[in-house]
Structures are given as structure tokens and as C-alpha cells.
Design a protein around this motif. Structure first.
Motif, short mmCIF file in Angstrom:
data_model
loop_
_atom_site.label_atom_id
_atom_site.label_comp_id
_atom_site.label_asym_id
_atom_site.label_seq_id
_atom_site.Cartn_x
_atom_site.Cartn_y
_atom_site.Cartn_z
N ALA A 204 -10.71 2.45 12.41
CA ALA A 204 -10.05 1.64 11.50
C ALA A 204 -8.36 1.48 12.24
CB ALA A 204 -9.72 2.26 9.94
N ARG A 205 -7.95 0.31 11.54
CA ARG A 205 -6.43 -0.01 12.31
C ARG A 205 -6.06 -1.04 11.30
NH1 ARG A 205 -4.86 -2.38 18.38
NH2 ARG A 205 -2.39 -2.10 18.04
N CYS A 206 -4.72 -0.94 11.06
CA CYS A 206 -3.90 -1.63 10.20
C CYS A 206 -2.59 -2.12 10.89
CB CYS A 206 -3.46 -0.98 9.09
SG CYS A 206 -2.66 -1.88 7.64
N ILE A 207 -2.54 -3.59 11.13
CA ILE A 207 -1.24 -4.13 11.58
C ILE A 207 -0.51 -5.00 10.64
CG2 ILE A 207 -0.65 -5.55 13.38
CD1 ILE A 207 -3.23 -4.84 15.04
N PRO A 208 0.52 -4.63 9.73
CA PRO A 208 1.20 -5.49 8.86
C PRO A 208 1.75 -6.44 9.44
CG PRO A 208 1.67 -2.92 8.74
CD PRO A 208 1.03 -3.20 9.94
N GLY A 214 1.14 -4.09 1.90
CA GLY A 214 0.38 -3.70 0.86
C GLY A 214 -0.74 -3.17 1.44
N ASP A 215 -1.17 -3.58 2.70
CA ASP A 215 -2.56 -3.12 3.17
C ASP A 215 -2.52 -1.55 3.33
OD1 ASP A 215 -3.55 -5.84 3.55
OD2 ASP A 215 -1.99 -5.90 5.03
N TRP A 216 -3.92 -1.11 3.37
CA TRP A 216 -4.03 0.33 3.18
C TRP A 216 -5.44 0.65 3.56
CZ3 TRP A 216 -5.12 2.71 -1.99
CH2 TRP A 216 -5.36 4.23 -1.88
N PHE A 217 -5.67 1.64 4.43
CA PHE A 217 -6.91 2.55 4.46
C PHE A 217 -6.84 3.95 4.37
CE2 PHE A 217 -5.64 2.22 8.89
CZ PHE A 217 -6.31 3.44 9.43
N ASP A 218 -7.68 4.74 4.13
CA ASP A 218 -7.57 6.04 4.07
C ASP A 218 -9.21 6.90 4.30
OD1 ASP A 218 -6.12 8.58 3.94
OD2 ASP A 218 -5.62 8.13 1.94
N TYR A 219 -8.98 7.96 4.50
CA TYR A 219 -10.10 8.84 4.47
C TYR A 219 -9.85 10.19 3.63
CZ TYR A 219 -10.88 6.35 8.70
OH TYR A 219 -10.82 5.39 9.76
N ALA A 232 -8.05 -1.09 1.02
CA ALA A 232 -7.26 -1.83 -0.27
C ALA A 232 -6.32 -2.46 0.20
CB ALA A 232 -6.87 -0.55 -1.26
N ASP A 233 -5.77 -3.49 -0.77
CA ASP A 233 -4.70 -4.42 -0.53
C ASP A 233 -4.18 -4.74 -1.74
OD1 ASP A 233 -2.79 -6.25 0.52
OD2 ASP A 233 -4.43 -7.68 0.76
N VAL A 234 -2.65 -4.34 -1.68
CA VAL A 234 -2.06 -4.72 -3.08
C VAL A 234 -1.25 -6.26 -2.61
CG1 VAL A 234 0.30 -4.46 -4.11
CG2 VAL A 234 -1.02 -2.41 -3.05
N SER A 235 -1.51 -7.13 -3.99
CA SER A 235 -0.95 -8.20 -3.75
C SER A 235 0.37 -8.51 -3.51
CB SER A 235 -1.28 -9.05 -5.26
OG SER A 235 -0.27 -8.54 -6.11
N MET A 239 8.45 -4.77 0.82
CA MET A 239 8.67 -3.37 0.08
C MET A 239 8.24 -3.28 -1.03
SD MET A 239 10.55 -0.79 0.88
CE MET A 239 11.86 -1.30 2.12
N ALA A 240 7.93 -4.77 -1.97
CA ALA A 240 7.40 -4.15 -3.37
C ALA A 240 5.95 -3.91 -3.10
CB ALA A 240 7.45 -5.53 -4.10
N ALA A 241 5.09 -4.53 -2.21
CA ALA A 241 3.78 -4.06 -2.06
C ALA A 241 3.52 -2.63 -1.26
CB ALA A 241 3.12 -5.19 -1.22
N ALA A 242 4.57 -2.48 -0.71
CA ALA A 242 4.41 -1.24 0.07
C ALA A 242 4.60 0.01 -0.91
CB ALA A 242 5.46 -0.94 1.07
N LEU A 243 5.47 0.03 -1.87
CA LEU A 243 5.97 0.78 -2.90
C LEU A 243 4.79 0.96 -3.90
CD1 LEU A 243 9.63 0.22 -3.72
CD2 LEU A 243 8.69 2.13 -2.81
N LEU A 244 3.95 -0.06 -4.47
CA LEU A 244 2.86 -0.07 -5.18
C LEU A 244 1.67 0.47 -4.26
CD1 LEU A 244 3.17 -3.72 -7.06
CD2 LEU A 244 3.61 -1.33 -7.84
N MET A 245 1.61 0.15 -3.04
CA MET A 245 0.50 0.73 -2.21
C MET A 245 0.67 2.23 -2.27
SD MET A 245 -0.18 2.50 0.68
CE MET A 245 0.87 2.10 2.27
#
Length: 334
Positions: A204-208, A214-219, A232-235, A239-245
Motif C-alpha cells: 500500500a502507498r498513500c501520496i497526499p 484525509g486519505d488513510w490506510f492501515d493494518y 478510507a477517505d475523509v471528505s 488540516m481538517a480532513a487530517a484531524l478527522l482521519m
């Protein structure tokens, strides 16, 4: 008449040079130094100073000067110290044609005989004082005073613009530093490496698109050798999306540890987010549990793009029967 014309031309050229500097120089120290030097050289003044108001102490602080006997950071108390302190109270130009008999003059330069102090005012608010001294008595005729008052008005605008520019730059630097720190924190929330699961390759890889998002993956290791996989992905973004994530991540990890089925985990997360999530915000999520012993994957989908399964027969999406994004309405998840 010829001398008057030359004097008028000299004054107009000074105003032109000052206007050009104001439009091209944003560094306040350099701007003030060049203007004060130009004024003294043009009219032969002994000394010129520019004092800026320190709102915290209600004092005038020397910020630029030409001539002797001054040090940067010298302070005059408003209403107490000298002609400059007097002008700080009245907000009106003060002219002392003979400083030797003036009640407000404080001895500074022994060769000075006349002094003119002009307030720098922006929007009715004192921001500083422009002060010039001459070695001759009554060296500032009314026309010259009017000219210097006009010049002081330009200087006041320049000082205010330079201050606003400096404040904006410092604010941007502060925000950039905070965003960088937030980025480092968010990167630390992502798995440092993919889990090693016999018989499976997981990557997996995430590139904001911004510093944070708000993009997010986890194990999530579970009992009996099972593995939870989250996408997952927060709308929204930033910063706001990151905090909700981050908040959603904590909620999921807490609920998933009980070993509940994916659909039930999403239902409980949804109930929690419905209470706390701001309006117009939601979270899409896939939560899957991989049973490595039986080579079986069970997942639930809350409004996220369908997973794509590719095998020997080709590729196909895996739709689910139900599942609104989290935080919108009460829902069940197949």
C-alpha cells in the motif's frame, strides 16, 4: 524666480524618488534608511530620525536615522521625552524654530537650532514620528513643512505596508512549520511497513496532494492470526480532513480489537461519528478481515469505491448491498 523654480523641481524630484522606493522596496529597514538619507542630502539637514510606536510599552523606538548621537533601539516615552514625545500625544506636527528656547526640546545634538516633528498616522492611529533637525534657526519655511508632511504621509503608508508584509510572511512561515509538523505526525500514523503474511503479498502507498489530508490506510493484527485491512477517505482536504482521519482511526482501532465482523464495526463507527462529525463531513471506508488460515477475505463497504477482484477469469468489481458513507445517516453494512 529661478531659485524658486529650482527649489520646486528639487522637491518634486524628492517626492518622486520616495514614491519609487515605496513601490519597489518592501524591506522596512532599507526603505527608511534610503528615504532619510535622501531627505538630508536634498535639503542639507543635520539629522533626521524615524521613530516607530511600540504599542506594548507606549514608547517610540528609533528605527532609522541619519546624523550623529543615535543608536538603534533608543526609546522616547510618549508625552514625556522631548518634542517627539510631545507629538506622540497631540498627533499634530510640531515646529520648534529655535530649540534653545523651546519648552519641549531635549538636548541631543549641540549644533541643532531648529527641529520639525511630524506624526505618522494611518487610519487615525499613530504608528510613528518623522523628525528632522537643522543647524540654522527657523530653517523650515511653511512650504517646506507642507512638503515634509506630504512626504511623511507616504512614509506612514510605506511603514504600514512593510509591517503588514512582514506579519504576513511570519504568519506564512508559522503555518508552513505547523503543516510540516502535522505532515510528520500523519506520516507516523501510516504503517511503517507492510505486514508479512505467509501466502500473501500486501502492499500500500498513500501520496497526499497537499501536506496533509484525509486519505488513510492501515493494518490491524487480530486474534487467531487474522489481519484487519482498512482503506478510507475523509471528505475534504487539508488540516481538517487530517484531524478527522486521526479521530476515525482511533475509533476504528478501539472497536476492531473486539473481533467484531466488519459490518458491525462500521455500524458502530457510524453511530459514533453521527454524534460528533461536523456538518457536511463524512468518511468513506472499506474494512476487511483477512483469515489467512482459510484464505478468506470478509469486508464491509461504507460508500468507498468498490474493490476490484482480478483472477484467472478477468477482473470484476465487488459491490455490496448496503453502506452509506459514515457520518451521514444511520445505516447497516453488509
Amino acid at each position: 524666480m529661478h531659485d524658486e523654480h529650482e527649489e520646486t523641481i528639487r522637491e518634486l524630484l524628492l517626492l518622486q524618488r520616495v514614491a519609487q522606493r515605496i513601490s519597489s522596496i518592501l524591506d522596512l529597514d532599507r526603505l527608511l534608511e534610503e528615504i532619510l538619507t535622501d531627505v538630508c542630502q536634498t535639503f542639507g539637514y543635520r539629522r533626521s530620525t524615524l521613530w516607530l510606536k511600540d504599542d506594548a510599552t507606549n514608547e517610540l523606538v528609533l528605527h532609522g536615522w541619519t546624523g550623529p548621537h543615535h543608536r538603534e533601539g533608543d526609546r522616547f516615552r510618549i508625552g514625556v521625552d522631548g518634542i517627539v514625545g510631545r507629538v506622540g500625544v497631540t498627533l499634530e506636527t510640531y515646529y520648534a524654530p529655535n530649540v534653545l528656547v523651546d519648552p519641549y526640546y531635549q538636548f541631543g545634538e549641540e549644533q541643532s537650532r531648529s527641529e520639525l516633528a511630524i506624526p505618522l498616522v494611518v487610519g487615525g492611529r499613530l504608528i510613528g514620528i518623522f523628525d528632522v533637525e537643522h543647524t540654522e534657526i527657523d530653517a523650515f519655511p511653511p512650504a517646506r513643512i507642507r512638503l515634509l508632511e506630504a512626504l511623511a504621509g507616504h512614509v506612514a503608508t510605506a511603514v504600514e505596508n512593510a509591517r503588514l508584509f512582514r506579519q504576513e510572511r511570519l504568519e506564512k512561515e508559522r503555518m508552513s512549520k505547523e503543516l510540516h509538523e502535522a505532515q510528520q505526525i500523519q506520516v507516523g500514523l501510516f504503517p511503517a511497513q507492510s505486514p508479512e503474511v505467509p501466502g500473501f503479498a500486501i502492499e500500500a502507498r498513500c501520496i497526499p496532494c497537499r501536506e496533509v489530508g484525509g486519505d488513510w490506510f492501515d493494518y490491524l493484527p487480530l486474534d487467531d492470526g487474522r489481519l484487519g485491512v482498512i482503506l478510507a477517505d475523509v471528505s475534504g482536504k487539508g488540516m481538517a480532513a487530517a484531524l478527522l482521519m486521526s479521530s476515525t482511526r482511533s475509533i476504528l482501532r478501539l472497536l476492531a480489537e473486539d473481533g467484531l465482523p466488519p459490518g458491525e464495526v462500521l455500524r458502530r463507527i457510524n453511530r459514533t461519528l453521527l454524534k460528533d462529525l461536523p456538518a457536511a463531513r463524512f468518511v468513506t471506508m472499506i474494512y476487511a478481515v483477512l483469515d489467512t488460515a482459510h484464505r478468506r477475505l470478509v469486508f464491509a463497504n461504507a460508500g468507498h469505491p468498490y474493490p476490484l477482484l482480478v483472477d484467472s477469469t478477468g477482473g470484476r468489481f465487488l459491490p455490496t448491498e448496503a453502506g452509506f458513507p459514515l457520518g451521514i445517516r444511520d445505516s447497516a453494512f453488509a
